[in-house]
Design an enzyme around this catalytic site. Sequence first.
Site, mmCIF file in Angstrom:
data_model
loop_
_atom_site.group_PDB
_atom_site.id
_atom_site.type_symbol
_atom_site.label_atom_id
_atom_site.label_comp_id
_atom_site.label_asym_id
_atom_site.label_seq_id
_atom_site.Cartn_x
_atom_site.Cartn_y
_atom_site.Cartn_z
ATOM 1 N N ASP A 1 38.431 43.466 30.720
ATOM 2 C CA ASP A 1 38.620 42.262 30.225
ATOM 3 C C ASP A 1 38.372 42.306 28.476
ATOM 4 O O ASP A 1 37.777 43.226 28.064
ATOM 5 C CB ASP A 1 37.446 41.202 30.842
ATOM 6 C CG ASP A 1 37.721 40.027 30.325
ATOM 7 O OD1 ASP A 1 38.883 39.583 30.056
ATOM 8 O OD2 ASP A 1 36.489 39.159 30.203
ATOM 9 N N SER B 1 45.060 37.207 41.223
ATOM 10 C CA SER B 1 45.867 36.239 41.544
ATOM 11 C C SER B 1 45.824 34.946 40.955
ATOM 12 O O SER B 1 46.684 34.085 40.927
ATOM 13 C CB SER B 1 45.581 35.830 42.955
ATOM 14 O OG SER B 1 44.142 35.613 43.172
ATOM 15 N N GLU B 2 44.932 34.890 39.825
ATOM 16 C CA GLU B 2 44.919 33.495 39.117
ATOM 17 C C GLU B 2 45.563 33.850 37.664
ATOM 18 O O GLU B 2 45.729 33.066 37.041
ATOM 19 C CB GLU B 2 43.372 33.316 38.697
ATOM 20 C CG GLU B 2 42.554 32.705 39.784
ATOM 21 C CD GLU B 2 42.103 33.653 40.903
ATOM 22 O OE1 GLU B 2 42.074 33.422 41.851
ATOM 23 O OE2 GLU B 2 41.619 34.829 40.577
ATOM 24 N N GLY C 1 43.163 40.164 25.233
ATOM 25 C CA GLY C 1 43.788 39.127 24.413
ATOM 26 C C GLY C 1 42.652 38.967 23.118
ATOM 27 O O GLY C 1 43.270 38.723 21.880
ATOM 28 N N ARG C 2 41.616 38.917 23.383
ATOM 29 C CA ARG C 2 40.445 38.766 22.391
ATOM 30 C C ARG C 2 40.749 39.855 21.303
ATOM 31 O O ARG C 2 40.467 39.751 20.004
ATOM 32 C CB ARG C 2 39.126 38.753 23.025
ATOM 33 C CG ARG C 2 38.860 37.090 23.196
ATOM 34 C CD ARG C 2 37.388 37.150 23.815
ATOM 35 N NE ARG C 2 37.522 37.711 25.414
ATOM 36 C CZ ARG C 2 36.763 37.913 26.174
ATOM 37 N NH1 ARG C 2 35.470 37.793 25.722
ATOM 38 N NH2 ARG C 2 36.951 37.938 27.390
ATOM 39 N N TRP D 1 48.678 34.428 37.333
ATOM 40 C CA TRP D 1 49.814 33.564 37.203
ATOM 41 C C TRP D 1 49.741 32.366 36.453
ATOM 42 O O TRP D 1 50.921 32.126 36.113
ATOM 43 C CB TRP D 1 50.301 33.452 38.719
ATOM 44 C CG TRP D 1 50.624 34.704 39.385
ATOM 45 C CD1 TRP D 1 49.883 35.058 40.496
ATOM 46 C CD2 TRP D 1 51.772 35.481 39.447
ATOM 47 N NE1 TRP D 1 50.466 36.102 40.999
ATOM 48 C CE2 TRP D 1 51.585 36.231 40.555
ATOM 49 C CE3 TRP D 1 52.845 35.471 38.736
ATOM 50 C CZ2 TRP D 1 52.577 37.270 40.791
ATOM 51 C CZ3 TRP D 1 54.029 36.658 38.788
ATOM 52 C CH2 TRP D 1 53.778 37.455 40.127
ATOM 53 N N ARG E 1 49.015 38.493 21.921
ATOM 54 C CA ARG E 1 48.213 39.006 23.062
ATOM 55 C C ARG E 1 48.787 40.410 23.897
ATOM 56 O O ARG E 1 48.041 41.281 24.123
ATOM 57 C CB ARG E 1 48.030 37.802 24.239
ATOM 58 C CG ARG E 1 47.317 36.651 23.660
ATOM 59 C CD ARG E 1 47.184 35.763 24.690
ATOM 60 N NE ARG E 1 46.626 36.190 25.906
ATOM 61 C CZ ARG E 1 45.456 36.178 26.046
ATOM 62 N NH1 ARG E 1 44.430 35.809 25.288
ATOM 63 N NH2 ARG E 1 44.988 36.583 27.559
ATOM 64 N N ILE F 1 32.079 38.178 38.076
ATOM 65 C CA ILE F 1 32.619 38.918 38.807
ATOM 66 C C ILE F 1 34.245 38.687 39.135
ATOM 67 O O ILE F 1 34.995 39.362 39.526
ATOM 68 C CB ILE F 1 32.094 39.406 40.183
ATOM 69 C CG1 ILE F 1 31.844 38.182 41.023
ATOM 70 C CG2 ILE F 1 30.644 39.966 39.953
ATOM 71 C CD1 ILE F 1 31.115 38.580 42.331
ATOM 72 N N HIS G 1 47.344 44.269 25.535
ATOM 73 C CA HIS G 1 47.610 44.750 26.962
ATOM 74 C C HIS G 1 48.465 45.993 26.567
ATOM 75 O O HIS G 1 48.077 47.165 27.458
ATOM 76 C CB HIS G 1 48.685 43.903 27.542
ATOM 77 C CG HIS G 1 48.122 42.543 27.953
ATOM 78 N ND1 HIS G 1 46.857 42.376 28.729
ATOM 79 C CD2 HIS G 1 48.439 41.154 27.860
ATOM 80 C CE1 HIS G 1 46.672 41.222 28.925
ATOM 81 N NE2 HIS G 1 47.717 40.675 28.496
ATOM 82 N N ARG H 1 31.902 45.775 33.767
ATOM 83 C CA ARG H 1 32.954 44.563 33.288
ATOM 84 C C ARG H 1 32.635 44.637 31.598
ATOM 85 O O ARG H 1 31.561 44.644 31.097
ATOM 86 C CB ARG H 1 32.526 43.287 33.656
ATOM 87 C CG ARG H 1 33.461 42.094 32.921
ATOM 88 C CD ARG H 1 33.394 40.844 33.610
ATOM 89 N NE ARG H 1 34.467 39.997 32.863
ATOM 90 C CZ ARG H 1 35.105 39.119 33.732
ATOM 91 N NH1 ARG H 1 34.763 38.676 34.910
ATOM 92 N NH2 ARG H 1 36.046 38.276 33.197
ATOM 93 N N LEU I 1 40.080 62.293 42.639
ATOM 94 C CA LEU I 1 39.788 61.191 42.228
ATOM 95 C C LEU I 1 40.895 60.294 42.680
ATOM 96 O O LEU I 1 42.068 60.505 42.599
ATOM 97 C CB LEU I 1 39.653 60.975 40.743
ATOM 98 C CG LEU I 1 39.363 59.657 40.164
ATOM 99 C CD1 LEU I 1 37.843 59.226 40.653
ATOM 100 C CD2 LEU I 1 39.411 59.503 38.742
#
Length: 232
Positions: A13, A59-60, A16-17, A62, A26, A185, A30, A178, A128
């Site tokens: 996470d 899934s969010e 973007g920041r 999108w 942004r 989470i 990535h 995280r 791994l």
Amino acid sequence: MADGTLHVAVIMDGNGRWAGARGLPRSAGHEQAHLSVESTVTAALECGVTHLSLFAFSSENWNRPDEEVALLMQPGCWLLTDEELESYRQRNIQISFMGNLTDPRIPDACSDWLRTTAKRTASQHPRLRVTVAFNYGGRQEIAEAVRAHTASSEPGIQEDFRRHLWSSYLPDIDLLIRTSGEHRISNFMLWSLWYAELIFTDTLWPDFRGVHFSDAVAEYQKRNRRYGTVSS
């Protein structure tokens, strides 16, 4: 840790920041992410981690701007480059993908890349195993497993149910990391996180490197995991 396995999961996470703090689009955050993945994978090998799960696209996600989603549908550009994948193959690192991978919103080129990457790095005895959660949602995983389990003739016990999860081939998560200072989470591997140790770091994902990963594993190793019992 069980039976010599060590499963570490990472919610990546802060891309973007990271870009916004530098006056960049942004997408730049990535695109920087693959360096963090490579450094983390190398550190995982050095720490004796057997399973590493990375949350790449939920899934969010999108709901993000179309331009950003279009980039995230090109994981070979920002997550795992061709050069890195070849290095993983040579080091016997297996890449797998987990999530709703048949979603029609995923472009054909992306689906083809996911399949090719998994096939290219397949190994019977990997050093791994890296699982990339792509178009993944924890509630959806459980809902799909409930649907499949209900339709089967298996007894209603946990291990039979677990076989229907997307993550059924993975051991439970031992440690969740995280980045970016968030303390949640975010619908990630809800079943497998049941007794995971949690470590949150303020470091944004594009700045995350192997030393951060190693420090987190060292902190995890100091903890006393009781699984509901009392300390001896």
